[in-house]
Design a protein around this motif. Structure first.
Motif, mmCIF file in Angstrom:
data_model
loop_
_atom_site.group_PDB
_atom_site.id
_atom_site.type_symbol
_atom_site.label_atom_id
_atom_site.label_comp_id
_atom_site.label_asym_id
_atom_site.label_seq_id
_atom_site.Cartn_x
_atom_site.Cartn_y
_atom_site.Cartn_z
ATOM 1 N N ASP A 1 0.994 -1.109 -0.005
ATOM 2 C CA ASP A 1 0.101 0.033 -0.158
ATOM 3 C C ASP A 1 0.927 1.208 -0.002
ATOM 4 O O ASP A 1 1.836 1.323 0.692
ATOM 5 C CB ASP A 1 -0.819 -0.011 1.357
ATOM 6 C CG ASP A 1 -1.929 -1.044 1.239
ATOM 7 O OD1 ASP A 1 -2.351 -1.466 0.085
ATOM 8 O OD2 ASP A 1 -2.359 -1.670 2.325
ATOM 9 N N THR A 2 0.679 2.247 -1.142
ATOM 10 C CA THR A 2 1.324 3.359 -1.072
ATOM 11 C C THR A 2 0.460 4.467 -0.452
ATOM 12 O O THR A 2 -0.682 4.748 -0.810
ATOM 13 C CB THR A 2 1.481 3.751 -2.359
ATOM 14 O OG1 THR A 2 2.195 2.855 -2.975
ATOM 15 C CG2 THR A 2 2.388 5.059 -2.541
ATOM 16 N N LEU A 3 1.007 5.188 0.497
ATOM 17 C CA LEU A 3 0.210 6.099 1.308
ATOM 18 C C LEU A 3 0.744 7.638 1.348
ATOM 19 O O LEU A 3 1.911 7.872 1.463
ATOM 20 C CB LEU A 3 0.347 5.788 2.988
ATOM 21 C CG LEU A 3 0.077 4.128 3.305
ATOM 22 C CD1 LEU A 3 0.309 4.012 4.834
ATOM 23 C CD2 LEU A 3 -1.190 3.876 2.790
ATOM 24 N N TYR A 4 -0.065 8.269 0.873
ATOM 25 C CA TYR A 4 0.378 9.972 0.519
ATOM 26 C C TYR A 4 -0.475 10.796 1.814
ATOM 27 O O TYR A 4 -1.253 10.291 2.557
ATOM 28 C CB TYR A 4 -0.326 10.322 -0.666
ATOM 29 C CG TYR A 4 -0.150 9.481 -2.022
ATOM 30 C CD1 TYR A 4 1.466 10.012 -2.535
ATOM 31 C CD2 TYR A 4 -0.405 8.408 -2.388
ATOM 32 C CE1 TYR A 4 1.892 9.307 -3.527
ATOM 33 C CE2 TYR A 4 -0.121 7.858 -3.521
ATOM 34 C CZ TYR A 4 0.888 8.349 -3.892
ATOM 35 O OH TYR A 4 1.693 7.540 -5.385
ATOM 36 N N ASN A 5 0.406 11.863 1.939
ATOM 37 C CA ASN A 5 -0.163 12.952 3.075
ATOM 38 C C ASN A 5 -1.526 13.229 2.873
ATOM 39 O O ASN A 5 -2.115 13.535 3.929
ATOM 40 C CB ASN A 5 0.902 13.911 3.093
ATOM 41 C CG ASN A 5 2.388 13.547 3.703
ATOM 42 O OD1 ASN A 5 2.317 12.556 4.287
ATOM 43 N ND2 ASN A 5 3.373 14.472 3.401
ATOM 44 N N ASN A 6 -2.075 13.475 1.499
ATOM 45 C CA ASN A 6 -3.385 14.042 1.620
ATOM 46 C C ASN A 6 -4.440 12.945 1.710
ATOM 47 O O ASN A 6 -5.525 13.142 1.495
ATOM 48 C CB ASN A 6 -3.352 14.511 0.133
ATOM 49 C CG ASN A 6 -2.970 13.561 -1.005
ATOM 50 O OD1 ASN A 6 -3.267 12.263 -0.818
ATOM 51 N ND2 ASN A 6 -3.097 13.864 -2.200
ATOM 52 N N GLY A 7 -4.033 11.748 2.218
ATOM 53 C CA GLY A 7 -4.842 10.688 2.287
ATOM 54 C C GLY A 7 -5.412 9.719 1.122
ATOM 55 O O GLY A 7 -5.874 8.576 1.603
ATOM 56 N N TYR A 8 -4.626 10.120 0.186
ATOM 57 C CA TYR A 8 -4.841 9.210 -1.090
ATOM 58 C C TYR A 8 -3.909 8.129 -0.679
ATOM 59 O O TYR A 8 -2.594 8.084 -0.374
ATOM 60 C CB TYR A 8 -4.650 10.044 -2.331
ATOM 61 C CG TYR A 8 -4.617 9.080 -3.573
ATOM 62 C CD1 TYR A 8 -5.867 8.701 -4.047
ATOM 63 C CD2 TYR A 8 -3.331 8.521 -4.226
ATOM 64 C CE1 TYR A 8 -5.815 7.806 -5.135
ATOM 65 C CE2 TYR A 8 -3.438 7.779 -5.186
ATOM 66 C CZ TYR A 8 -4.678 7.363 -5.843
ATOM 67 O OH TYR A 8 -4.681 6.404 -6.925
ATOM 68 N N SER A 9 -4.495 6.928 -1.420
ATOM 69 C CA SER A 9 -3.430 5.595 -1.409
ATOM 70 C C SER A 9 -3.776 4.632 -2.342
ATOM 71 O O SER A 9 -4.862 5.021 -2.907
ATOM 72 C CB SER A 9 -3.775 4.736 0.095
ATOM 73 O OG SER A 9 -5.060 4.305 0.241
ATOM 74 N N ASN A 10 -2.958 4.085 -2.885
ATOM 75 C CA ASN A 10 -3.068 2.915 -3.885
ATOM 76 C C ASN A 10 -2.302 1.596 -3.806
ATOM 77 O O ASN A 10 -1.749 1.485 -2.666
ATOM 78 C CB ASN A 10 -2.788 3.402 -5.123
ATOM 79 C CG ASN A 10 -1.116 3.683 -5.480
ATOM 80 O OD1 ASN A 10 -0.365 3.278 -4.645
ATOM 81 N ND2 ASN A 10 -0.875 4.737 -6.147
ATOM 82 N N SER A 11 -2.818 0.647 -3.995
ATOM 83 C CA SER A 11 -2.472 -0.848 -3.569
ATOM 84 C C SER A 11 -1.804 -1.522 -4.874
ATOM 85 O O SER A 11 -2.236 -1.178 -6.036
ATOM 86 C CB SER A 11 -3.436 -1.620 -2.984
ATOM 87 O OG SER A 11 -3.886 -0.871 -1.793
ATOM 88 N N SER A 12 -0.822 -2.432 -4.662
ATOM 89 C CA SER A 12 -0.430 -3.336 -5.661
ATOM 90 C C SER A 12 -0.080 -4.808 -5.038
ATOM 91 O O SER A 12 -0.082 -4.835 -3.773
ATOM 92 C CB SER A 12 0.840 -2.980 -6.256
ATOM 93 O OG SER A 12 1.919 -3.012 -5.207
ATOM 94 N N PHE A 13 -0.444 -5.584 -5.687
ATOM 95 C CA PHE A 13 -0.185 -7.264 -5.229
ATOM 96 C C PHE A 13 0.934 -7.935 -6.185
ATOM 97 O O PHE A 13 0.754 -7.839 -7.384
ATOM 98 C CB PHE A 13 -1.357 -7.771 -5.262
ATOM 99 C CG PHE A 13 -1.243 -9.376 -4.816
ATOM 100 C CD1 PHE A 13 -1.132 -9.546 -3.468
ATOM 101 C CD2 PHE A 13 -1.482 -10.378 -5.598
ATOM 102 C CE1 PHE A 13 -1.048 -10.915 -2.864
ATOM 103 C CE2 PHE A 13 -1.267 -11.660 -4.979
ATOM 104 C CZ PHE A 13 -0.992 -12.109 -3.960
ATOM 105 N N THR A 14 1.752 -8.654 -5.610
ATOM 106 C CA THR A 14 3.027 -9.354 -6.215
ATOM 107 C C THR A 14 2.798 -10.712 -5.672
ATOM 108 O O THR A 14 2.823 -11.084 -4.579
ATOM 109 C CB THR A 14 4.216 -8.646 -5.993
ATOM 110 O OG1 THR A 14 4.321 -7.475 -6.538
ATOM 111 C CG2 THR A 14 5.206 -9.522 -6.662
ATOM 112 N N GLN A 15 2.693 -11.526 -6.755
ATOM 113 C CA GLN A 15 3.020 -13.158 -6.339
ATOM 114 C C GLN A 15 4.304 -13.425 -6.758
ATOM 115 O O GLN A 15 4.712 -13.319 -8.123
ATOM 116 C CB GLN A 15 1.942 -13.973 -7.253
ATOM 117 C CG GLN A 15 2.013 -15.351 -6.715
ATOM 118 C CD GLN A 15 1.431 -15.478 -5.292
ATOM 119 O OE1 GLN A 15 0.478 -14.780 -4.953
ATOM 120 N NE2 GLN A 15 1.846 -16.489 -4.557
#
Length: 892
Positions: free
Chosen positions: A381-395
């Motif tokens: 999970d990538t967390l930004y100061n403005n509250g926005y986040s995105n996710s990625s998944f790796t196998q």
């Protein structure tokens, strides 16, 4: 003929003069000196031959003593004094000359497997005037003939059955763990043995610590390139734990001590050996055997083992990284599996040149091949100061093909002098280890969990290395008196290490694209020249040992690596890097003081100074990219760390095989080598990554109290208990946060129950509280050599852990020659790796278990035959220096 006749006339004259001396006998029957202090002539000669009563063949290795009973005026009693003594040679002959002819003697003959012979002997003196002088001469040359020894069946039977040793022997300077009494370790490796030894803690990966610091590993008293998981437990006779070694020992290993693994080598006359086989719950097998044959002047020994192992180690990692905006939160789930085998072979020969000289040669060969795999699921999970986040998944799926080879050889010589306790030894040791590793990792990257596949990334690491170690050593011991001795020695060692690591990316067409920026070619060499001198003495109840060791050390390394160069055709340029360090002379004093409070109580205070030099992987100047989320790198600028240690010991022995040992210890280190997390730029992706590396902290200390007890609770229950309460702290500069000092404790119990004459139960348990991570990493395991990701980190601690193991052994057949052992490790599934690390750039918690409730069954069979005709002489030593000072033991 004329010469012989003249000699006989001369002997007759001497005999006649002696016969004319007036003599009397006191109440003891010992002739008194003639008037004027003149002694009876010492011209007597006894000789004969020792033979077996059944075979009538000569027996060698027999102790023959000539004893005279003398009157002690101070005690007003008789005392037996050994006038002369010897060990018979190959035909059983013995001879004593220059003996006073008027004395009375006893001839005492002892040999293993035979009854004692103890008879009076004297010269048949015919003092009458009519006696023929020729007969008088023959009387002082007395042939005692063939003396027949009767075999002692009871003694022979007792030799076949192995003498019982306690599981652990406690001493002030060392503890000796007798592996043959540890039924839980059968069919395992040296790691399984270490789990049951007091003072030692072993994590789930087999990394060993002694009082919260990694010890130096020796095999048969010399350094080794073998790792603990490459040594079968069935090849080990005992383990010596030396917590604070003195000047006689290699100065390396300052923060901890020495673990000396003594391999099996039997010198019983005849032949003996064993065979064993077993399997575990995953179908892993082991099999092997050993043989020892002693005949004539040769003692031959050999052993071989093969072991297959299949392990499963699931785990999780949670990491919060805040190198820069944005922050990253990682949750990683791993399924680690490993399968493979290793083969261990050892052989050697001792050549007993004569009573005082022994030449020995031995060799060890090890080969192994393992296929570790890791299947990982990574949610980022990538967390930004403005509250926005995105996710990625790796196998991610990683496979490694790992193989290693190790060969060792030793040539040694030992000479014992006529003076009891005086000896000189020299040996040369060579060890060479090679390894190859091919790792391939495939990462399938998804936009979200359950989402579409966005990309595939494949990489390959192809590595190989060698580790060559050469030592030559000589030692001399000279007893200066009954209670004092001088020891001196010299040693030279050289190590040559090389490592080649090629990194590649595999494109969609399956083609390997070499990555020079992530590859390395590295060589490392070190050398140590040392000499030591120790003096030991005892004054009444007070004893002391003074020691000084001097070492000259140096190391240098070279590397070829690529750097970016905009002027070259491919944008890269090869560069040769070099580093070195030299320490002309370092002094390492040691002082041991002891005081006997009583026959059963002793107090000891000791001080030593020791050193830890950076090893190959700690100096390795490249980043290991085989695990993209756990990157490791050495530091070629590391300096050696020096440690001053003080230890106060109290030991007490009780009746009934009970003993107690208490130790208070304190170690202070400067320039401590410890792990540290920092950041750097990945040369391939140009992104900022975290690196686990090494630094010299300014200082550290470790202090604590250790209690060890060995108690025979009942005739069928033996208990060994161990409690270690300690604290430690690592000091760095103000910009580096370290874990705070706190008190920790470690406890271990080892119970042995003789529940039936054929059944033995062993139950062990241990617990470790929250502990600051030990410095310096691991001492025992191989692979790339980095050890666990955060082992020895100045910024972390391990959470509480403990476990319980059990084993039951059934012995059967004559003399209990055969046995079956059932073992189960981690019965309660509580042994775990649970570590938390807090650095300036991240926080991380790692949790993992390995092979809980692991069951193993083992069969063992001992065989052998004690043949007195094969018994050869030992290097027996007299209790005293010479007959003149009343020696009462066998003479060489």
């Amino acid at each position: 003929m004329k010469k012989v006749y003249l000699n006989r006339i001369f002997l007759a004259i001497l005999f006649f003069l002696g016969a004319q001396l007036s003599f009397s006998q006191d109440e003891t029957g010992t002739p008194s000196l003639p008037r004027g202090g003149r002694q009876a002539p010492a011209i007597g000669h006894f000789y004969g031959r020792i033979v077996d009563a059944k075979t009538n063949k000569g027996i060698d290795g027999v102790s023959v003593q000539l004893i005279q009973s003398k009157y002690n005026a101070s005690t007003k009693s008789k005392k037996d004094t050994v006038i002369d003594g010897m060990i018979t040679r190959s035909k059983g002959n013995f001879s004593f000359s220059n003996l006073p002819i008027l004395a009375l003697y006893r001839l005492k003959i002892t040999a293993i497997g035979y009854t004692l012979y103890d008879e009076k002997v004297a010269f048949d003196l015919k003092l009458g005037k009519s006696t023929d002088p020729e007969l008088r001469v023959n009387a002082v040359e007395k042939d005692l003939g063939n003396i027949k020894l009767q075999q002692d069946a009871e003694t022979l039977n007792s030799v076949i059955v192995t003498g019982s040793k306690p599981l652990i022997q406690l001493g002030i300077d060392r503890k000796i763990y007798n592996v043959e009494k540890d039924i839980a370790a059968q069919g395992g490796t040296a790691v399984d043995i270490m789990k049951n030894i007091p003072s030692l803690a072993v994590d789930i990966d087999g990394n060993v610590t002694l009082r919260n610091a990694p010890p130096t590993i020796f095999v048969d008293g010399r350094p080794t390139t073998l790792t603990l998981d490459q040594i079968p437990s069935d090849a080990i006779e005992s383990v010596e734990i030396i917590s604070n070694p003195g000047a006689k020992y290699d100065a390396s290993g300052g923060t901890s001590g020495i673990l000396n693994i003594v391999l099996k080598k039997n010198r019983k006359a005849g032949y003996n050996g064993n065979v064993h086989a077993g399997f575990d719950k995953r179908g892993g097998y082991n099999a092997g055997g050993s043989i020892n044959v002693k005949q004539g002047k040769l003692n031959f020994f050999a052993s071989g083992n093969i072991r297959e192992r299949k392990t499963v180690s699931p785990g999780t990692t949670d990491r919060l990284t805040f190198i820069s905006e944005p922050e990253n939160k990682l949750h990683q789930v791993d399924d680690n599996r490993n399968s493979g085998y290793f083969v261990f072979g050892r052989f050697g020969v001792d050549y007993l040149m004569d009573n005082r000289n022994t030449l020995s040669a031995s060799g060890t060969l090890v080969h192994g091949s393992f296929l570790p795999t890791t299947n990982s699921a990574l949610a980022l999970d990538t967390l930004y100061n403005n509250g926005y986040s995105n996710s990625s998944f790796t196998q991610r799926f990683s496979t490694t093909n790992n193989s290693f080879n190790n060969k060792q050889g030793q040539l040694s010589f030992k000479h014992t002098f006529p003076k009891a306790g005086e000896d000189w030894s020299a040996d040369v040791n060579y060890s060479n280890g090679t390894n190859s590793n091919l790792n391939r990792t495939t990462s399938n990257i998804f936009q979200t969990i359950g989402g579409p596949l966005s990309s595939i990334y494949r990489q390959q690491q192809d590595g190989s290395g060698t580790n060559e170690y050469i030592t030559a050593q000589t030692d001399y011991t000279n007893p200066l008196g009954e209670k004092s001795k001088l020891e001196a020695g010299a040693r030279i060692s050289a190590r040559n290490v090389s490592s080649l690591n090629n990194s590649s990316i595999i494109n969609d067409q399956g083609k390997e694209i070499f990555q020079p920026l992530a590859s390395s070619n590295y060589d490392y060499h070190d050398r140590v020249i040392a000499g030591y001198l120790t003096y030991t003495n005892k004054l009444g109840k007070f004893g002391y040992q003074l020691g000084l060791r001097a070492e000259n050390s140096s190391y240098h390394g070279s590397s070829i690596y690529a750097i970016k160069d905009s002027l070259s055709t491919n944008g890269l340029k090869d560069t040769l890097g070099r580093f070195s360090n030299n320490y002309p002379v370092s002094l390492f004093p040691s002082l041991y003081l002891s005081y006997k409070l009583s026959d059963n109580d002793e107090l000891q205070l000791n001080y030593t100074r020791r050193v830890d030099r950076p090893n190959f992987f700690q100096l390795f100047p490249y980043t290991d990219y085989s695990d993209s989320l756990n990157l490791n790198k050495g530091n070629p600028n590391l300096k050696p760390q020096f440690t001053n240690s003080v230890e106060l010991n109290y030991s007490k022995t009780y009746n009934g095989n009970n003993s107690f040992l208490a130790s208070v210890y304190y170690k202070y280190s400067t320039d401590l080598i410890t792990r540290y997390q920092t950041k750097e730029i990945n040369p391939i992706t140009d992104s900022v990554v975290l690196i686990n590396t090494f630094i010299n902290a300014s200082a550290s200390y470790v202090g604590g109290l250790e209690l060890i007890g060995r108690n025979a609770i009942t005739p069928w229950w033996d208990l060994t208990s161990n409690l270690n309460i300690f604290t430690s702290k690592i000091f760095t500069n103000d910009s580096i946060a370290t874990a705070p000092a706190n008190y920790s404790w470690f406890a271990k119990l080892n119970n042995t129950f003789k529940i039936h004459k054929h059944f033995t139960l062993q139950l062990t348990g241990d617990f470790t509280s929250k502990t600051v991570l030990p410095p310096g990493g691991s001492s025992s395991q191989g692979g790339r050599g980095w050890g666990p990701t955060v082992s020895g980190n100045a910024q972390g601690y391990s959470k509480p852990t403990g476990s319980m193991d059990a084993s039951v052994k059934y012995e059967f057949l004559k003399n209990n020659a055969a046995s079956i052992t059932l073992s189960i490790n981690d019965i309660l599934k509580t042994r775990k790796y649970d570590v938390f690390v807090n650095s300036a750039y991240s926080t991380q918690e790692s949790y993992r278990i390995r092979d809980p409730q692991f069951v193993r069954i083992q069969f063992n069979y001992r065989f052998g035959k004690f043949d007195t005709a094969l018994f050869k002489r030992k290097n027996l030593k007299a209790d005293q220096d010479s007959p003149q000072n009343g020696a009462e033991g066998p003479m060489n």
